[in-house]
Design a protein around this motif. Sequence first.
Motif, short mmCIF file in Angstrom:
data_model
loop_
_atom_site.label_atom_id
_atom_site.label_comp_id
_atom_site.label_asym_id
_atom_site.label_seq_id
_atom_site.Cartn_x
_atom_site.Cartn_y
_atom_site.Cartn_z
N PRO A 1 44.97 46.58 44.20
CA PRO A 1 44.36 48.02 44.90
C PRO A 1 43.44 47.81 46.14
N PRO A 2 43.59 48.73 47.01
CA PRO A 2 42.55 48.65 48.15
C PRO A 2 41.14 48.93 47.77
N ALA A 3 40.47 48.37 48.52
CA ALA A 3 39.03 48.78 48.23
C ALA A 3 38.55 50.29 48.10
N ASP A 4 37.72 50.38 47.17
CA ASP A 4 37.42 51.96 47.28
C ASP A 4 35.95 51.79 46.75
N THR A 5 34.97 52.23 47.26
CA THR A 5 33.64 52.05 46.76
C THR A 5 33.34 53.40 46.11
N THR A 6 33.91 54.26 46.22
CA THR A 6 33.67 55.84 45.65
C THR A 6 33.64 55.50 44.10
N PRO A 7 32.60 55.87 43.26
CA PRO A 7 32.78 55.88 41.85
C PRO A 7 33.44 57.05 41.22
N LYS A 8 34.19 56.62 40.17
CA LYS A 8 34.93 57.42 39.54
C LYS A 8 34.39 57.92 38.11
N SER A 9 34.78 59.21 37.81
CA SER A 9 34.40 59.69 36.48
C SER A 9 35.71 59.53 35.74
N ILE A 10 35.48 58.72 34.65
CA ILE A 10 36.74 58.34 34.01
C ILE A 10 36.59 58.76 32.47
N PRO A 11 37.17 59.63 32.01
CA PRO A 11 37.06 60.21 30.74
C PRO A 11 37.74 59.20 29.65
N VAL A 12 37.05 58.56 28.72
CA VAL A 12 37.32 57.89 27.28
C VAL A 12 38.58 58.61 26.82
N GLY A 13 38.44 59.85 26.56
CA GLY A 13 39.52 60.41 25.66
C GLY A 13 39.96 59.77 24.38
N VAL B 1 37.31 50.01 32.78
CA VAL B 1 38.34 50.66 32.26
C VAL B 1 39.55 50.14 32.89
N GLU B 2 40.55 49.82 31.96
CA GLU B 2 41.81 49.03 32.47
C GLU B 2 43.08 49.95 32.38
N PHE B 3 43.65 50.01 33.48
CA PHE B 3 44.83 50.74 33.35
C PHE B 3 46.03 49.68 33.32
N SER B 4 46.92 49.55 32.44
CA SER B 4 47.59 48.26 32.21
C SER B 4 48.90 48.65 31.55
N ASP B 5 49.81 47.74 31.57
CA ASP B 5 51.38 47.77 31.25
C ASP B 5 51.45 46.54 30.49
N LEU B 6 51.76 46.51 29.34
CA LEU B 6 51.88 45.28 28.37
C LEU B 6 53.18 44.44 28.75
N GLY C 1 44.08 57.69 41.79
CA GLY C 1 44.86 57.09 42.83
C GLY C 1 45.35 55.47 42.23
N VAL C 2 45.71 55.39 41.10
CA VAL C 2 46.14 54.20 40.57
C VAL C 2 47.93 54.20 40.94
N GLU C 3 48.24 53.02 41.45
CA GLU C 3 49.42 52.67 41.87
C GLU C 3 50.38 51.66 41.16
N GLY C 4 49.50 51.03 40.47
CA GLY C 4 50.41 49.85 39.95
C GLY C 4 49.22 49.15 38.97
N THR C 5 49.78 48.18 38.37
CA THR C 5 48.83 47.39 37.23
C THR C 5 48.68 45.99 37.65
N ASN D 1 32.29 50.49 35.67
CA ASN D 1 31.38 51.62 35.69
C ASN D 1 31.84 52.63 37.06
N GLY D 2 32.90 52.99 36.86
CA GLY D 2 33.89 53.81 37.67
C GLY D 2 34.13 53.54 39.04
N ARG D 3 33.78 52.20 39.38
CA ARG D 3 34.04 51.56 40.86
C ARG D 3 35.41 50.69 40.67
N LEU D 4 36.28 50.73 41.69
CA LEU D 4 37.59 49.88 41.48
C LEU D 4 37.19 48.59 41.88
N VAL D 5 37.70 47.76 40.63
CA VAL D 5 37.62 46.29 40.93
C VAL D 5 38.76 45.47 41.53
N GLU D 6 38.60 44.66 42.43
CA GLU D 6 39.40 43.79 43.23
C GLU D 6 39.71 42.32 42.60
#
Length: 242
Positions: A65-77, A92-97, A209-213, A219-224
């Motif tokens: 993913p591209p760099a993004d310093t904007t913190p996101k509010s991500i519900p656990v649900g 918070v991991e968006f993933s595909d097994l 803005g997630v486009e892939g895995t 803590n809401g910030r995108l990790v590269e």
Amino acid sequence: MEGKFLNVIKGFGIVAIAACFAGCMSPALESRLHTLEVQQDSILALLHSQQDKNDFMAARLGYRPPADTTPKSIPVGSSFTRGPKNAALTLVEFSDLQCPYCAQLAPVLDSISRAYPNDVRLVYKNFPLSFHPQSRAAAAAAIAAGKQGKFYEFRFLAASHFHELGDSLYISLARQLGLNIQRFKDDMQLTPEIDDRLNEDVALGQKLGVEGTPTVYANGRLVEDRSFDYYASLVAKAKSMQ
């Protein structure tokens, strides 16, 4: 390189058009220019087709993913978690097994949560990719294991088998984890309810803005970065800010 080549071709087309407006052309010259225009159109079509293939392969080869310093509010649900709610660092991991790069990241996340059991919380979000035929079935199997309290054990155990996913493997992993097999078989079915659950995660990811895995938020910030040392540095930073 491709962009420069396209510009050259387009420039050549402009030259040809300019020649048309400059004056009358001999039949031979007109024929040669027509041939060049046809060749130009063919080359452009080929390059655009290749770009589509490149975009597709980029997704398959591991999304960065591209760099993004904007913190996101991500519900656990309803997502499965590991670690305390008040942990200094929530990942918070968006993933595909079935994603090979998610499989590479899995032991890193497993290790960081074990190294900092009181400071790291993992939250798993499903983001099955359409070109992975087993991704949804694998997600359903992991959820079935989660209903018996073994989601992360199943998820991390399945990582090394991303290339051989299937019902027989899921049942084998369930046996290794000591699960109630009949209950697991019943729960691993890809029902409309499970589909809705997966779609909810995907919709959330797309909204963020997630486009892939794999895509991970700390803590809401995108990790590269995907290394253990990097995650350890995030833990230290998060603890220092408490």
